[in-house]
Write an enzyme that holds these catalytic residues in place. Sequence first.
Site, PDB file in Angstrom:
ATOM      1  CE  LYS A 205     -11.266   2.366   0.939  1.00  0.00           C
ATOM      2  NZ  LYS A 205     -10.527   3.169   1.925  1.00  0.00           N
TER       3      LYS A 205
ATOM      4  CG  HIS B 194       7.996 -29.368   2.591  1.00  0.00           C
ATOM      5  ND1 HIS B 194       8.581 -30.563   2.262  1.00  0.00           N
ATOM      6  CD2 HIS B 194       8.642 -28.911   3.694  1.00  0.00           C
ATOM      7  CE1 HIS B 194       9.526 -30.839   3.161  1.00  0.00           C
ATOM      8  NE2 HIS B 194       9.579 -29.851   4.032  1.00  0.00           N
TER       9      HIS B 194
ATOM     10  CD  GLU C 272      -3.346  -0.111   1.867  1.00  0.00           C
ATOM     11  OE1 GLU C 272      -3.077   0.381   2.977  1.00  0.00           O
ATOM     12  OE2 GLU C 272      -4.485  -0.131   1.385  1.00  0.00           O
TER      13      GLU C 272
END
Lengths: 435, 435
Positions: free
Chosen positions: B418, B303, B282
Amino acid sequence: MYFHQEIKGCLSKTIHTEGLSENFLKEYLPTLKKTLQKLKKAHEEETLPLLRLPYLRTDIAALRDLVLEIQDDFTDTVILGTGGSSLGGQAFYALAHRETSHRLHFMDNIDPHTFQSLFKQLSFKSTLFVVISKSGNTAETLVQFMTCLQKVQKEVGTDSVRDHFIIITEPKPSPLRQLADFYHISLLDHDPKIGGRFSALSIVGLFPAMIAGVDPVLIREGAARVFDRLLSLDDPSNFGPAVGAALSHALEVKKGKTISVLTPYVDDLHYFSLWYRQLWAESLGKKGHGTTPVSGLGTVDQHSQLQLYLDGPSDKFHTIIVSSMENKGESISENFSKISADLKCFSFSTMGDLMEAEQRATIDTLIKNQRPTRVLEIPILSPDFMGTLMMHFILETIFMADLYGVDPFDQPAVEEGKVLAKKYLEKTIKERLHP
Amino acid sequence: MYFHQEIKGCLSKTIHTEGLSENFLKEYLPTLKKTLQKLKKAHEEETLPLLRLPYLRTDIAALRDLVLEIQDDFTDTVILGTGGSSLGGQAFYALAHRETSHRLHFMDNIDPHTFQSLFKQLSFKSTLFVVISKSGNTAETLVQFMTCLQKVQKEVGTDSVRDHFIIITEPKPSPLRQLADFYHISLLDHDPKIGGRFSALSIVGLFPAMIAGVDPVLIREGAARVFDRLLSLDDPSNFGPAVGAALSHALEVKKGKTISVLTPYVDDLHYFSLWYRQLWAESLGKKGHGTTPVSGLGTVDQHSQLQLYLDGPSDKFHTIIVSSMENKGESISENFSKISADLKCFSFSTMGDLMEAEQRATIDTLIKNQRPTRVLEIPILSPDFMGTLMMHFILETIFMADLYGVDPFDQPAVEEGKVLAKKYLEKTIKERLHP
């Protein structure tokens, strides 16, 4: 179609120069025909047992009584094992963790503090340990096992040790098998021809799922949806996993999208997304190839990574998994809007409604900012759709491997580190014993 | 030095053409002198409150009585809030979760199923909700808050609601503040000049830490170690965060390392690594800049991702965090080696010994495969070293922003989404009410 895969957010018609033209894709997809035929043939001739798993029932039928016994006798199951021995089971347990009273603990690391905490919270009398290692030779799993074995011996007595362990490993000699024999511990066979990261749909993933109360038949039926479709096709152009692989490869090679971000908008897909991350990285990261998988979670990542995704380098291919959340959760009272007019937009809405709105807004914003975005839409997260998602990505990975020209089933690069780790461990112990 | 940062695995002396020459770095680092001076000045003139946090004590002193009261009255604290409002607290809670009897629940998403599960397991009478939103206007947090408020009202009665909530938000008008006023809920001020992702060392991260029993003074003292050193320097060449930023930037620009992988070999640093991921993405993902942060965990990622890291594209800069695990955990009996000779290497070793050996083996293997790797070495994971690590990466991020020429403190790109989410939500509700 087994679920909706929306790819228009990857096409130049929508995202202009950052996307692929429909014609290009049309010409690109037939190159995957060879893979399609190879998979159909491998299925028919039973050379790749992984492809028979969706239709296999005998293995899980054989486990049913054992699972009932476990559910009766134990309150907790600890799964020891790492990577492919752990991630499939974790993905399935996410489906059941809210409902089941049987607790599963997936111990995939060797941090001694984490084991100390685990031991503190367990009642050993009612705890089963399931040890999973394909090779029977994974250092981490062996050390986990020996540590737990010593502890169980102390807590329940040597004679009862065998009642508290079950081992899943290949039917061939290994230290794990030798330990099993010595302690008379029950063994279940890990299919030698199914690699760890492809083993979720085998008993490796399904045995823990069954203990948690998830129906393994539903999972396999969901996986079969995808494979049924593959078997019915002669041309990969309309087959989801082939389209996904072609998109991924072309966006990488032609448009520089070297990072593959998977963002489900469902909390319970968090472990699935880690499972995907291993599958993709270990199968494809070879000979300089392999996009880097990034696991995400919506809406959380809107507050963590979205700024970078929208305004940072355009080097990512986004896959967003959505399900219907509309009207889920409690309705928010109109009264709040009397306290603050800014809250009016939430009147009569639910948390699920906001989740849906956020999904759509993120997808639209990514596409508006010309970031290649495909959307996988499942109706609801259920065992069968978990199976469907897994089979989709297993096949997408195999198609992608053929586009790269690499073997998706090996992992040659990590052997060197394993040898080195044992060497360092031996040196430490030697210096401690003979300073 | 506040901890050891080993960078030789990034230098051409060690990894040849994939690394940077020492001379290049020597010439590169002085360009960061301006940033160093800017930070010293901002600290002196108190223009960047973030930089005063390591030395601030009054704010946490003021909270001590409240925290004691909470610990007496409640068994559970639910933290509502997302992104920067959640990640710092989660990182600190990891330090305490094994010891404390007070349970913290960080709810950073809006999946209705997750809230349903939470509600099922809580005893509302003994549960406190802490609502954190800097702006007081974050849709997710508001919906979380209103949903919980309705539930608490039902469970404990309207008169007692105020006793079960505390709100942390900026001292300026907002819907969250209006709700607080209406219900007479206690408010704590979020410093308006400290952005969410930089707020871990403020009360945003430290209030939850204190509730969990972590000493906030130790965390700040750890952060001060790094900042003390900055204040003592005139030249950034030997300052860890400046060296880290210079490495990261030069490896990106000169060597194409566009992905920044952070892999701690400590389970309890998992949330720290998610905190880093937000901070980096950000703050820096702007104007086409920003390497992509990847959070990892050792040994698990050996792994899962190591095959890709070693044999895939060489596009990554690795940072590995190690701490001393030697001899931690129970010693493995020699008797096992009588059962299988292959187990001899584990005789007298502990899980911690193997963790150490694996750390070293992975670092050596990455370097041998010419993958740029730096190592941060802390003696032990404690509150003070958590503070040290956080301040290190906060400053490294600020140095990096200056190298990019971007503002680390804004996040302009996410606003559009938003607005869109609220629009979609309103449309859904309108259609539901007036079909």
